[in-house]
Motif scaffolding. Structure first.
Motif, PDB file in Angstrom:
ATOM      1  N   ASP A   1       0.845  -1.188   0.000  1.00 34.15           N
ATOM      2  CA  ASP A   1       0.000   0.000   0.000  1.00 34.15           C
ATOM      3  C   ASP A   1       0.887   1.246   0.000  1.00 34.15           C
ATOM      4  O   ASP A   1       1.779   1.379   0.837  1.00 34.15           O
ATOM      5  CB  ASP A   1      -0.889  -0.019   1.247  1.00 34.15           C
ATOM      6  CG  ASP A   1      -1.884   1.132   1.286  1.00 34.15           C
ATOM      7  OD1 ASP A   1      -1.925   1.926   0.328  1.00 34.15           O
ATOM      8  OD2 ASP A   1      -2.626   1.223   2.279  1.00 34.15           O
TER       9      ASP A   1
ATOM     10  N   SER B   1       3.629   3.562  -8.129  1.00 40.26           N
ATOM     11  CA  SER B   1       2.244   3.287  -7.756  1.00 40.26           C
ATOM     12  C   SER B   1       1.289   3.957  -8.735  1.00 40.26           C
ATOM     13  O   SER B   1       1.404   5.150  -9.023  1.00 40.26           O
ATOM     14  CB  SER B   1       1.960   3.780  -6.337  1.00 40.26           C
ATOM     15  OG  SER B   1       0.594   3.617  -6.045  1.00 40.26           O
ATOM     16  N   SER B   2       0.345   3.184  -9.223  1.00 34.70           N
ATOM     17  CA  SER B   2      -0.651   3.733 -10.144  1.00 34.70           C
ATOM     18  C   SER B   2      -1.709   4.531  -9.386  1.00 34.70           C
ATOM     19  O   SER B   2      -2.507   5.233  -9.993  1.00 34.70           O
ATOM     20  CB  SER B   2      -1.312   2.599 -10.922  1.00 34.70           C
ATOM     21  OG  SER B   2      -1.972   1.711 -10.035  1.00 34.70           O
ATOM     22  N   GLN B   3      -1.727   4.431  -8.071  1.00 39.33           N
ATOM     23  CA  GLN B   3      -2.726   5.125  -7.258  1.00 39.33           C
ATOM     24  C   GLN B   3      -2.332   6.575  -6.981  1.00 39.33           C
ATOM     25  O   GLN B   3      -3.157   7.354  -6.512  1.00 39.33           O
ATOM     26  CB  GLN B   3      -2.921   4.395  -5.929  1.00 39.33           C
ATOM     27  CG  GLN B   3      -3.386   2.972  -6.090  1.00 39.33           C
ATOM     28  CD  GLN B   3      -3.354   2.221  -4.761  1.00 39.33           C
ATOM     29  OE1 GLN B   3      -2.915   2.750  -3.756  1.00 39.33           O
ATOM     30  NE2 GLN B   3      -3.820   0.991  -4.789  1.00 39.33           N
TER      31      GLN B   3
END
Length: 179
Positions: free
Chosen positions: A61, A135-137
């Motif tokens: 995360d 991270s694509s987020q």
């Protein structure tokens, strides 16, 4: 006599067929066990892969990675976490992640546990920075926000130390931020 011989032959044939059926059942049971083992192999291998990893390697995360980076930044000052640094980390988590006070404390405690398992150093900061950047987020705003969070934690006890500045520079280089 020939009747007795016929009865013995029939009983022998029944015994042989019963033995063959039992052996066939045993073979099918072994094939079924093998099929279960093969079906569970990906799950077992994933567990073994995760079991061989530790601390930082398990982080997926980006918020968790960011919290660990904040903790590494604080620990780089002197190796121990001060009350001001802890408060600064929790405040940054609440402000930027929209966490409640309890959630921020729990994430900070988890980050402290992970960061304390390995000494905060350049390799760990590179690994966490790489994860954040890939991270694509996260977009460019979040990457810049994390830089501001790291600066705020590094300045919680006054001017940042050389070790903190070095970690901050590693993040900026990995994120492509100008200094």
């Amino acid at each position: 006599m020939h009747i007795l011989l016929a009865v013995i032959t029939i009983l022998s044939a029944i015994g042989i067929w019963a033995w063959r059926l039992r052996m066939a059942k045993r073979g099918l049971d072994e094939v079924a066990d093998l099929a279960k083992t093969v079906a569970n192999a990906p799950r077992r291998l994933a567990f073994l892969t995760r079991a061989q990893k530790g601390g930082i390697d398990l982080i997926e995360d980006p918020r968790e990675a960011a919290a660990i980076m904040l903790m590494m930044m604080a620990l780089a000052k002197g190796g121990t976490l001060s009350a001001r640094q802890s408060d600064a980390i929790e405040q940054e988590i609440r402000d930027h992640f929209d966490f409640s006070e309890t959630e921020a404390e729990e994430l900070a405690a988890h980050a402290a546990w992970v960061a304390s398992s390995q000494l905060p150093g350049p390799e760990e900061m590179k690994r966490m920075s790489r994860q954040i950047v890939r991270s694509s987020q996260l977009g460019p705003k979040e990457i810049v926000d994390l830089d501001a969070m790291l600066v705020a934690v590094s300045e919680a006890e006054g001017l940042p130390s050389r070790a903190q500045l070095a970690l901050l520079q590693i993040y900026r280089d990995m994120a492509g931020l100008k200094t």
